[in-house]
Structure formats: structure tokens, C-alpha cells
Write a protein that holds these residues in place. Structure first.
Motif, PDB file in Angstrom:
ATOM      1  N   ALA A  12     -28.989 -71.430 -87.300  1.00  0.00           N
ATOM      2  CA  ALA A  12     -27.828 -72.841 -87.033  1.00  0.00           C
ATOM      3  C   ALA A  12     -27.883 -73.320 -85.574  1.00  0.00           C
ATOM      4  O   ALA A  12     -28.758 -73.528 -85.057  1.00  0.00           O
ATOM      5  N   CYS A  13     -26.816 -74.147 -85.949  1.00  0.00           N
ATOM      6  CA  CYS A  13     -27.013 -75.614 -84.899  1.00  0.00           C
ATOM      7  C   CYS A  13     -25.422 -75.673 -84.374  1.00  0.00           C
ATOM      8  O   CYS A  13     -24.536 -76.300 -85.556  1.00  0.00           O
ATOM      9  N   VAL A  14     -25.258 -76.736 -83.641  1.00  0.00           N
ATOM     10  CA  VAL A  14     -24.084 -77.335 -83.216  1.00  0.00           C
ATOM     11  C   VAL A  14     -24.174 -78.655 -82.851  1.00  0.00           C
ATOM     12  O   VAL A  14     -25.182 -78.812 -81.772  1.00  0.00           O
ATOM     13  N   PHE A  15     -23.634 -79.156 -83.951  1.00  0.00           N
ATOM     14  CA  PHE A  15     -24.311 -80.790 -84.071  1.00  0.00           C
ATOM     15  C   PHE A  15     -23.433 -81.976 -83.318  1.00  0.00           C
ATOM     16  O   PHE A  15     -22.373 -82.198 -83.462  1.00  0.00           O
ATOM     17  N   VAL A  16     -23.234 -83.056 -82.011  1.00  0.00           N
ATOM     18  CA  VAL A  16     -22.420 -83.346 -81.894  1.00  0.00           C
ATOM     19  C   VAL A  16     -22.904 -84.702 -81.492  1.00  0.00           C
ATOM     20  O   VAL A  16     -23.793 -85.366 -81.262  1.00  0.00           O
ATOM     21  N   LEU A  17     -22.453 -85.800 -82.844  1.00  0.00           N
ATOM     22  CA  LEU A  17     -22.874 -87.290 -83.027  1.00  0.00           C
ATOM     23  C   LEU A  17     -22.363 -87.894 -82.123  1.00  0.00           C
ATOM     24  O   LEU A  17     -21.213 -88.506 -82.392  1.00  0.00           O
ATOM     25  N   ASN A  18     -23.622 -88.384 -81.389  1.00  0.00           N
ATOM     26  CA  ASN A  18     -22.232 -89.078 -80.079  1.00  0.00           C
ATOM     27  C   ASN A  18     -22.256 -90.907 -80.384  1.00  0.00           C
ATOM     28  O   ASN A  18     -23.163 -91.473 -81.519  1.00  0.00           O
ATOM     29  N   ARG A  19     -20.429 -91.338 -80.044  1.00  0.00           N
ATOM     30  CA  ARG A  19     -20.376 -92.716 -80.288  1.00  0.00           C
ATOM     31  C   ARG A  19     -20.622 -92.854 -79.602  1.00  0.00           C
ATOM     32  O   ARG A  19     -20.623 -94.398 -79.256  1.00  0.00           O
ATOM     33  N   ARG A  20     -20.912 -92.673 -78.407  1.00  0.00           N
ATOM     34  CA  ARG A  20     -21.219 -93.511 -77.234  1.00  0.00           C
ATOM     35  C   ARG A  20     -22.850 -94.016 -77.151  1.00  0.00           C
ATOM     36  O   ARG A  20     -22.280 -94.486 -75.711  1.00  0.00           O
ATOM     37  N   ALA A  21     -23.501 -93.270 -77.032  1.00  0.00           N
ATOM     38  CA  ALA A  21     -24.712 -93.638 -77.229  1.00  0.00           C
ATOM     39  C   ALA A  21     -25.619 -92.931 -78.311  1.00  0.00           C
ATOM     40  O   ALA A  21     -25.435 -92.892 -78.914  1.00  0.00           O
ATOM     41  N   LEU A  22     -26.836 -94.199 -78.010  1.00  0.00           N
ATOM     42  CA  LEU A  22     -27.518 -92.505 -79.105  1.00  0.00           C
ATOM     43  C   LEU A  22     -28.900 -91.501 -79.063  1.00  0.00           C
ATOM     44  O   LEU A  22     -28.497 -90.960 -79.916  1.00  0.00           O
ATOM     45  N   ASP A  23     -28.289 -90.817 -78.114  1.00  0.00           N
ATOM     46  CA  ASP A  23     -28.507 -89.478 -77.422  1.00  0.00           C
ATOM     47  C   ASP A  23     -27.548 -88.009 -78.271  1.00  0.00           C
ATOM     48  O   ASP A  23     -26.204 -88.511 -77.488  1.00  0.00           O
ATOM     49  N   ASN A  24     -27.660 -87.812 -79.340  1.00  0.00           N
ATOM     50  CA  ASN A  24     -26.444 -87.037 -79.601  1.00  0.00           C
ATOM     51  C   ASN A  24     -27.010 -85.256 -78.589  1.00  0.00           C
ATOM     52  O   ASN A  24     -28.379 -85.180 -78.309  1.00  0.00           O
ATOM     53  N   LEU A  25     -26.572 -84.249 -79.220  1.00  0.00           N
ATOM     54  CA  LEU A  25     -26.109 -83.131 -78.953  1.00  0.00           C
ATOM     55  C   LEU A  25     -26.952 -82.433 -80.154  1.00  0.00           C
ATOM     56  O   LEU A  25     -26.313 -82.105 -81.007  1.00  0.00           O
ATOM     57  N   VAL A  26     -27.522 -81.506 -79.782  1.00  0.00           N
ATOM     58  CA  VAL A  26     -28.194 -80.483 -81.301  1.00  0.00           C
ATOM     59  C   VAL A  26     -28.115 -78.779 -80.188  1.00  0.00           C
ATOM     60  O   VAL A  26     -29.096 -79.468 -79.713  1.00  0.00           O
ATOM     61  N   VAL A  27     -27.614 -78.399 -79.902  1.00  0.00           N
ATOM     62  CA  VAL A  27     -27.719 -76.923 -79.791  1.00  0.00           C
ATOM     63  C   VAL A  27     -28.251 -76.182 -80.547  1.00  0.00           C
ATOM     64  O   VAL A  27     -27.467 -75.474 -81.960  1.00  0.00           O
ATOM     65  N   ASP A  28     -29.448 -75.262 -80.025  1.00  0.00           N
ATOM     66  CA  ASP A  28     -29.911 -73.572 -81.142  1.00  0.00           C
ATOM     67  C   ASP A  28     -29.365 -72.969 -81.391  1.00  0.00           C
ATOM     68  O   ASP A  28     -29.279 -72.509 -79.939  1.00  0.00           O
ATOM     69  N   LEU A  29     -28.708 -72.436 -82.085  1.00  0.00           N
ATOM     70  CA  LEU A  29     -27.416 -71.595 -81.774  1.00  0.00           C
ATOM     71  C   LEU A  29     -28.125 -69.980 -81.556  1.00  0.00           C
ATOM     72  O   LEU A  29     -28.245 -69.149 -80.325  1.00  0.00           O
ATOM     73  N   ALA A  30     -29.477 -69.899 -81.952  1.00  0.00           N
ATOM     74  CA  ALA A  30     -30.193 -69.245 -81.612  1.00  0.00           C
ATOM     75  C   ALA A  30     -31.093 -68.914 -80.141  1.00  0.00           C
ATOM     76  O   ALA A  30     -31.659 -67.500 -79.913  1.00  0.00           O
ATOM     77  N   ARG A  31     -30.847 -69.960 -79.913  1.00  0.00           N
ATOM     78  CA  ARG A  31     -31.359 -69.679 -78.185  1.00  0.00           C
ATOM     79  C   ARG A  31     -29.972 -69.989 -77.322  1.00  0.00           C
ATOM     80  O   ARG A  31     -30.196 -69.420 -75.481  1.00  0.00           O
ATOM     81  N   VAL A  32     -29.177 -69.560 -77.545  1.00  0.00           N
ATOM     82  CA  VAL A  32     -27.999 -69.314 -76.816  1.00  0.00           C
ATOM     83  C   VAL A  32     -27.524 -67.523 -76.330  1.00  0.00           C
ATOM     84  O   VAL A  32     -27.256 -67.393 -77.715  1.00  0.00           O
ATOM     85  N   SER A  33     -28.007 -67.323 -74.992  1.00  0.00           N
ATOM     86  CA  SER A  33     -27.199 -66.078 -75.249  1.00  0.00           C
ATOM     87  C   SER A  33     -25.557 -65.895 -74.958  1.00  0.00           C
ATOM     88  O   SER A  33     -25.514 -64.825 -74.639  1.00  0.00           O
ATOM     89  N   HIS A  34     -25.411 -66.252 -74.891  1.00  0.00           N
ATOM     90  CA  HIS A  34     -23.714 -66.367 -74.386  1.00  0.00           C
ATOM     91  C   HIS A  34     -22.838 -67.929 -75.044  1.00  0.00           C
ATOM     92  O   HIS A  34     -22.835 -68.914 -74.873  1.00  0.00           O
ATOM     93  N   VAL A  35     -21.191 -67.092 -75.923  1.00  0.00           N
ATOM     94  CA  VAL A  35     -20.754 -67.848 -75.925  1.00  0.00           C
ATOM     95  C   VAL A  35     -19.022 -67.931 -75.582  1.00  0.00           C
ATOM     96  O   VAL A  35     -19.127 -66.124 -76.388  1.00  0.00           O
ATOM     97  N   GLU A  36     -18.448 -68.524 -75.075  1.00  0.00           N
ATOM     98  CA  GLU A  36     -16.948 -67.710 -75.163  1.00  0.00           C
ATOM     99  C   GLU A  36     -15.796 -69.063 -75.580  1.00  0.00           C
ATOM    100  O   GLU A  36     -16.405 -69.918 -74.613  1.00  0.00           O
TER     101      GLU A  36
END
Length: 218
Positions: free
Chosen positions: A106-130
Motif C-alpha cells: 500500500a502507499c500514500v500518493f499526494v497528487l501535487n497541484r503546485r508543481a510536477l513532483d508528487n509525494l509517494v510513500v511506500d507504507l512498507a518503508r514507514v516505521s511508525h504512524v501517529e
């Protein structure tokens, strides 16, 4: 000398296949319309999914959508949150397993409306969520010498439960993806546990249980 009587020109008969057929406009138009009818309109979810798959073909399904999210990064030197310049629609997505693995991703994907670089976070590489106030905080493991990266997701609460649903979906998806990664490292003995963890969760599953959150010093 008598003149010959001119012969009458013979009537040239056209083959039947060259004779134009009489057209019934209404029936012809109905047949053409039936043969070339446009496909049914796609839903917003289907349109969003096709857009995301252009960036990340492994995305299979959208688990939750927030119309607007702002991405912050934590500066450990100043102990402050800084805007990253990424802001837009946030999607929590399920991905297809890697070819060499059958573990859920699973991943978190933020489609950036301000520039061309989006955020993609592989949740398997996340060590902590709070969830801290209005921020969903992710500690993302890094291979660089700079150490882990801490990201804060501020979700605009356009509806009463948007922020709550987004945070809960990220947490539950992270648990599944992270447990899958740990199970892969531990070997086949973790298989039965992963079958229980990897089942699809409903909204009642998400909000019907109380989750304990550990406090991490950033």
C-alpha cells in the motif's frame, strides 16, 4: 448506293450489385448508433485510478480520498514543521504485490497541484504512524546517511469524517503492509498470521476498534 439504317444503341444493363440501394434513413441511423454507441461514462474513482496508474502502474485500488492535503517535513535541528511545497489530492492506495512476493502493499500518493513532483510513500518503508492533532505523522526509513525522514500530512476536513477516515485508512494499510514486509523477512512461518492481517477491512472494522498509539520523540 443506299445508306445503311443506323443501328439503335443497345441498352447497357448495370449489374445488380452496382445499383444503389434505397436507404431507410431512420433504420440505418439506428443501426449505426447501435454499432458505434459510446462507452458508458466512467466514475470519478475510475478516472482517478487511471490517472494514478500513469504515475505508478502497480496501484490497483483506491482505499480513501482526501480532496486536499498539505505535506510538511520535520526539521530536527529547529524542531519545527516546514511546508514541502507539495499540496493536492491525497489517495491511500492498494498496490499489486512484487513479482517475487505475494505480500500486500500500500502507499500514500499526494497528487501535487503546485508543481510536477508528487509525494509517494511506500507504507512498507514507514516505521511508525501517529495521529497528532490535525497531522498524520509518518516516519519513513531512509537508506541515506541523513537518517529517517519525518513527514506530516495535514488533511483538509472538507467533510465531517474526511480527516478521521484518511488517518484510520493510512494506519490500517500501514499495519498490513508493514506486517507483510516483516513476514517476508521472517520466512514462511508467518504465513498464517499474514492471512489474518491481510484480510480486507471495512469501515466498521476501522472505527469499531480502539488503537493504541505510541509516542515517539522527533
Amino acid at each position: 448506293m443506299s445508306k445503311q439504317t443506323p443501328r439503335k444503341a443497345r441498352h447497357s444493363r448495370q449489374p445488380s450489385n452496382l445499383i444503389p440501394a434505397v436507404s431507410d434513413y431512420e433504420s440505418d441511423a439506428a443501426a449505426i448508433h447501435a454499432a458505434y454507441a459510446p462507452p458508458p461514462p466512467r466514475t470519478n474513482t475510475e478516472l482517478n485510478l487511471s490517472v494514478l496508474q500513469r504515475y505508478l502502474p502497480s496501484i490497483q485500488a483506491i482505499l480513501s480520498i482526501a480532496a486536499n492535503a498539505v505535506v510538511y517535513t520535520f526539521d530536527s535541528e529547529t524542531a519545527s514543521w516546514d511546508k514541502s511545497g507539495i499540496e493536492g489530492t491525497m489517495f491511500v492506495c492498494a498496490q499489486s504485490p512484487l513479482p517475487e512476493s505475494h505480500q500486500p502493499r500500500a502507499c500514500v500518493f499526494v497528487l501535487n497541484r503546485r508543481a510536477l513532483d508528487n509525494l509517494v510513500v511506500d507504507l512498507a518503508r514507514v516505521s511508525h504512524v501517529e495521529i497528532a492533532g490535525e497531522l498524520v505523522i509518518l516516519r519513513v526509513e531512509s537508506d541515506s546517511e541523513e537518517g529517517d525522514k519525518v513527514i506530516g500530512l495535514w488533511v483538509h476536513n472538507d467533510k465531517d469524517e474526511t480527516r478521521e477516515i484518511s488517518g484510520a485508512t493510512i494506519q490500517e494499510s500501514w499495519k498490513v503492509a508493514r506486517s507483510a514486509a516483516s513476514a517476508e523477512e521472517q520466512g514462511p512461518e508467518a504465513g498464517p498470521a499474514m492471512q489474518a492481517i491481510g484480510k480486507r477491512l471495512s469501515l466498521s472494522d476501522l472505527f469499531g476498534k480502539q488503537h493504541e498509539h505510541q509516542t515517539v520523540n522527533y
